[in-house]
Design an enzyme around this catalytic site. Structure first.
Site, PDB file in Angstrom:
ATOM      1  N   GLU A  40      -2.035  11.293   3.809  1.00  0.00           N
ATOM      2  CA  GLU A  40      -3.386  11.072   4.754  1.00  0.00           C
ATOM      3  C   GLU A  40      -3.328  12.336   5.725  1.00  0.00           C
ATOM      4  O   GLU A  40      -2.007  12.787   6.163  1.00  0.00           O
ATOM      5  CB  GLU A  40      -3.070   9.953   5.638  1.00  0.00           C
ATOM      6  CG  GLU A  40      -3.378   8.915   4.615  1.00  0.00           C
ATOM      7  CD  GLU A  40      -3.282   7.437   5.285  1.00  0.00           C
ATOM      8  OE1 GLU A  40      -4.457   6.919   5.675  1.00  0.00           O
ATOM      9  OE2 GLU A  40      -2.156   6.856   5.588  1.00  0.00           O
ATOM     10  N   GLU A  47       0.751  -1.248  -0.083  1.00  0.00           N
ATOM     11  CA  GLU A  47       0.098   0.076   0.141  1.00  0.00           C
ATOM     12  C   GLU A  47       0.916   1.201   0.152  1.00  0.00           C
ATOM     13  O   GLU A  47       2.001   1.143   0.715  1.00  0.00           O
ATOM     14  CB  GLU A  47      -1.010  -0.030   1.370  1.00  0.00           C
ATOM     15  CG  GLU A  47      -1.619   1.305   1.411  1.00  0.00           C
ATOM     16  CD  GLU A  47      -2.833   1.303   2.773  1.00  0.00           C
ATOM     17  OE1 GLU A  47      -3.249   0.219   2.980  1.00  0.00           O
ATOM     18  OE2 GLU A  47      -2.810   2.457   3.305  1.00  0.00           O
TER      19      GLU A  47
END
Length: 459
Positions: free
Chosen positions: A340, A335
């Site tokens: 974020e 990933e």
């Protein structure tokens, strides 16, 4: 006087013309007897085949019965004979189409007793081009392609593409593209026996305002300036209920809930809205770009304005295309988190990679955080440069996270970033990280705004 008895001695010289005896026993020889004299001629002794293959006739004259076979290791050649029981006949040599990238050589052997003749078979490589896909900017221009082959020509059905041949070089030129969409055409290079196609992709006029990283070209982008909803040929919505992952509270939906869209295009931007419906549930959007194809390596960039509010968890990240979750589960599959942020830690943007050996469940993930004073409420550019050996993320051109295959390890559990990934943009609410300090529902409704997303790959 002595008498001598004369005994006649008969010495016979016999010339045998039969070819059945064989010096080494292969292909019908007589074994361990005395070899017989034989004669053999073949014509031609050399066969030159094109990459397309074909059938060729070899004439045989022998002093008796003969045979023909292909030397081992040349399974692309086969033979059949006619008249092998007589003194004259033919061998039909069949050559398969060459699908390799190089020429090849083989041998057909014709035998008559102790006589052996070799017929060499040479097959040309199929015509090849150095590039099967080229990219050109909207303003027009030219690129050259090297062609390996002889007596070739290039053709195209597109009026905006022209070609020029110079020796083994093909120059492909495109005129200016003033449309607001990319266009694709092709050039076919053929030598009459084999052909190769060069796909030509020209950017839309929008690329004139796009800053392309050095050494890269634009392969896909969305400026969100056409229509009111995402183009379904580019984007896929996730539809999942709350609690699906990370104990998040939002329900991902496509379309409108009580008149409000989870995703919509407004004034040249993608808005991802997070809001409470009339049923008391929280709804939001999560979208995937080219989920079925993605890209392997490249420079991925988006310009995003983050919302404010305790409970928000916006993200711009990537996951592998077509992953088999049974054999390659998370985090083994890999990933890449380009950006974020959680509203309970305002304006701190984070970038991470997760693998089997390096992930947050073990506290070993590779991550880096950066505080941007106005990440919430102002646009900033978040980018990823991903190569076979390194992953580097950026915020407004400044390095955020830099990891390398050499440092992390080359095994799949350390570096699974060796296949295509697709970009994801979503706005979550609550969850194990976004809701770690609780959520403030008074902050709803709120919106994550995306100005554009662009994908570049190396020239």
């Amino acid at each position: 006087m002595k008498k001598f008895l004369l005994i006649p001695l008969f010495l016979g010289v016999i010339s045998l013309s039969a070819c059945g005896s064989d010096d080494d026993g292969d292909n019908g020889g007589g074994g361990g007897g005395t070899p017989t004299t034989s004669s053999l001629t073949v014509s031609p002794t050399n066969i030159s085949a094109s990459s397309a293959g074909g059938s060729f006739t070899v004439n045989v004259k022998a002093s008796g019965e003969w045979t023909a076979f292909v030397e081992s290791g040349s399974d692309w050649i086969s033979t059949s004979t006619s008249g092998s029981a007589s003194k004259e006949g033919t061998v039909t040599v069949t050559v398969k189409k060459n699908t390799d990238t190089s020429s090849r050589n083989g041998t057909v052997i014709v035998k008559c007793g102790t006589s052996r003749m070799n017929v060499s078979v040479t097959q040309a490589a199929p015509l090849q081009v150095s590039d099967v896909k080229i990219y050109l900017p909207s303003v027009g221009g030219s690129k050259t392609v090297t062609v390996i082959g002889t007596n070739w020509n290039a053709t195209t059905d597109e009026s905006w593409i022209t070609t020029a041949k110079n020796g083994n070089t093909l120059t492909i030129t495109v005129s200016q593209n003033d449309a607001m969409s990319n266009r694709t055409g092709s050039v076919v290079v053929s030598d009459g026996n084999s052909a190769a196609e060069v796909t030509v992709i020209q950017s839309s006029a929008e690329d004139r305002t796009i800053n392309t990283p050095e050494g890269y070209h634009l392969v896909w982008h969305d400026e969100f300036n056409e229509g009111t909803q995402l183009n379904s040929s580019d984007w896929t919505h996730e539809v999942k209920n709350s609690g699906w992952v990370n104990n998040e509270l939002q329900n991902y939906r496509q379309g409108a809930i009580d008149g409000t869209y989870t995703t919509e295009l407004v004034d040249g931007h993608l808005n991802i809205n997070c809001f409470k419906g009339n049923d008391g549930k929280v709804y939001s959007g999560r979208v995937y770009a080219h989920v079925n194809s993605g890209w392997e390596y490249g420079y991925f960039e988006a310009r995003i304005k983050l919302p404010a509010g305790k409970g928000t968890w916006p993200a711009f990240w990537m996951m592998p295309v077509g992953n088999d979750w049974n054999t390659n589960p998370w985090p083994m599959c890999g990933e890449i988190d380009i950006m974020e942020e959680v509203g309970c830690v305002p304006n701190e943007v984070t970038s991470s990679v997760h693998t089997q050996d390096y992930n947050h469940t073990k506290g070993t993930q590779k991550t880096h955080a950066m505080t941007i004073a106005d990440a919430e409420g102002a646009y900033h550019t978040y980018a990823l440069e991903w190569t076979a050996d390194a992953i580097t993320t950026y915020v407004d051109g400044k390095v955020q996270l830099a990891v390398t295959k050499k440092a992390m390890g080359s095994g799949h559990n350390q570096w699974p970033f060796h296949y295509a990934f697709y970009p994801i943009i979503n706005l979550a609410w609550g969850g194990t990280w976004g809701g770690m300090n609780g959520v403030d529902e008074n902050a709803l409704p709120l919106t994550m705004e995306v100005d554009y997303i662009r994908v570049f790959q190396k020239d």
